[in-house]
Design a protein around this motif. Sequence first.
Motif, PDB file in Angstrom:
ATOM      1  N   TYR A 189       0.836  -1.299   0.141  1.00  0.00           N
ATOM      2  CA  TYR A 189      -0.010  -0.037  -0.103  1.00  0.00           C
ATOM      3  C   TYR A 189       0.916   1.248  -0.104  1.00  0.00           C
ATOM      4  N   ASN A 190       1.953   1.280   0.649  1.00  0.00           N
ATOM      5  CA  ASN A 190       2.769   2.342   0.714  1.00  0.00           C
ATOM      6  C   ASN A 190       3.793   2.612  -0.346  1.00  0.00           C
ATOM      7  N   ASN A 191       3.114   3.362  -1.469  1.00  0.00           N
ATOM      8  CA  ASN A 191       3.635   3.544  -2.702  1.00  0.00           C
ATOM      9  C   ASN A 191       3.396   4.725  -3.210  1.00  0.00           C
ATOM     10  N   PRO A 192       3.958   5.244  -4.368  1.00  0.00           N
ATOM     11  CA  PRO A 192       3.645   6.666  -4.911  1.00  0.00           C
ATOM     12  C   PRO A 192       2.055   6.647  -5.696  1.00  0.00           C
ATOM     13  N   SER A 224      -7.788  -0.106  -5.034  1.00  0.00           N
ATOM     14  CA  SER A 224      -7.754   1.323  -5.712  1.00  0.00           C
ATOM     15  C   SER A 224      -6.123   1.318  -6.058  1.00  0.00           C
ATOM     16  N   VAL A 225      -5.211   0.988  -4.790  1.00  0.00           N
ATOM     17  CA  VAL A 225      -4.012   1.406  -5.010  1.00  0.00           C
ATOM     18  C   VAL A 225      -3.348   0.550  -6.326  1.00  0.00           C
ATOM     19  N   THR A 267       2.714   0.611 -13.849  1.00  0.00           N
ATOM     20  CA  THR A 267       3.518  -0.180 -12.886  1.00  0.00           C
ATOM     21  C   THR A 267       2.698  -1.272 -12.575  1.00  0.00           C
ATOM     22  N   GLU A 268       3.359  -2.343 -12.266  1.00  0.00           N
ATOM     23  CA  GLU A 268       3.061  -3.591 -11.725  1.00  0.00           C
ATOM     24  C   GLU A 268       3.337  -3.509 -10.312  1.00  0.00           C
TER      25      GLU A 268
END
Length: 260
Positions: free
Chosen positions: A155-158, A211-212, A221-222
Amino acid sequence: MANLFINQAKQYAESRPCYPDQLFQFISSMTPSHDLAWDVGTGSGQAARSLAKIYKNVVATDTSPTQLENATKLPNIRYQHTPPIMSMAELEEKVAAESSVDLVTVAQALHWFDLPKFYEQVKWVLRKPNGVFAAWLYTLPEVNNAVDDLIRRFYNNPHRDPRRLLVDDKYSSVDFPFEAVERAGSTGPFEFVTERVMEYDEYMTYLTTTSVYQKAKDNGTELLTADMVEDFRRAWNGDGGSGQKVVKFPIYLKIGRVGK
């Protein structure tokens, strides 16, 4: 927001957690009558199905016709496709008349809405006094320490939408212009939990409906690279348990009423 899930509406319907009966018993106990409920952003109708057991009629709306096609049909649920922005005239035509709805609900979607405009419409359709508005969310699913650490990395990604911050704080900071229902004592958030037994593949399918994941995919992006998938597999099986796991989804509810 609905566009994020159109291509995977069937998987979304199959992988979303159901909400516990205790949640709906708590909510419905706050409404003096049980004639009509409006479930906004219904998706594939998980909440609408439970509301239909309690309320005589349910209007379940969504901006995605593909999502509505995958919703379970019941005789007292009217599924209605609506535009992202409705005029008051459209609201009356497609949903309900002024001061005619006992309960308005939003499950796992409030953070995507234009809140000032939406709240204006909620207050218009709710019965006065004491019509009730309830919005809830579930936070990251809990499996075991190893899997839970990985999903936090996931989850913690741009690509994470900043509106998801409202989910992180369990709607504690969301604008909520409603009065506390006397029996509840406050507007919450009140905590519930739902559980679902899932296989590894089911859990990974759930991740692809978030959603992310969809936003990252739309941006080329995968998130679930081969290495990440393998990490999840090892974490899932590493506690020596069976292939099935009990997955817990913590739920947080905000609830309030309109005045006169």
